[in-house]
Design an enzyme around this catalytic site. Sequence first.
Site, PDB file in Angstrom:
ATOM      1  NE  ARG A 157      31.713  55.023  39.930  1.00  0.00           N
ATOM      2  CZ  ARG A 157      31.111  54.461  38.883  1.00  0.00           C
ATOM      3  NH1 ARG A 157      31.137  55.017  37.709  1.00  0.00           N
ATOM      4  NH2 ARG A 157      30.461  53.348  38.994  1.00  0.00           N
ATOM      5  CD  GLU A 192      29.409  58.531  37.744  1.00  0.00           C
ATOM      6  OE1 GLU A 192      28.284  58.067  37.549  1.00  0.00           O
ATOM      7  OE2 GLU A 192      30.201  58.086  38.617  1.00  0.00           O
ATOM      8  CB  SER A 210      48.296  75.443  34.793  1.00  0.00           C
ATOM      9  OG  SER A 210      49.399  74.748  34.264  1.00  0.00           O
TER      10      SER A 210
END
Length: 148
Positions: free
Chosen positions: A89, A92, A115
């Site tokens: 996920r 995604e 960073s």
Amino acid sequence: MSPLTPLSQTLLSAKRRKGVSFAELESLLQRDEVWIASLLYGQATASPEEAQILLACLDLDPSLASELTIPPVKGCLDPEVPTDPLIYRFYEIMQVYGLPLKDVIQEKFGDGIMSAIDFTMEVDKVEDPGGNRVKVTMCGKFLPYKKW
């Protein structure tokens, strides 16, 4: 095949055996629970004191402390698309929102990056009548690209 090192397997097994949560380790070590999880997964470096406290809490051999203080090779997930549903996920999310997020960050800060070294992350549970929600807050220092 597990992506975990033998040390990570030992630490995580001991954590489960002791029934201690990352939040409880946070109180003990005075470090954020996400950082502690990254330490157990071999992605962070403990000070000698932190290593001794952790090992004592988990009833593990103090001689393992030296292994916890060695800087690890970070980002060791396979370069393939992750198959674990929860990790996928996040992949995604980056596939769908990565370019828009990059554009918004660079519109606000300029040409640069966030960073992952000067960085913190928190995970919170948000109670919701429609189903509890996961809130992930990432905070990284902005690093502008240098011109030369």
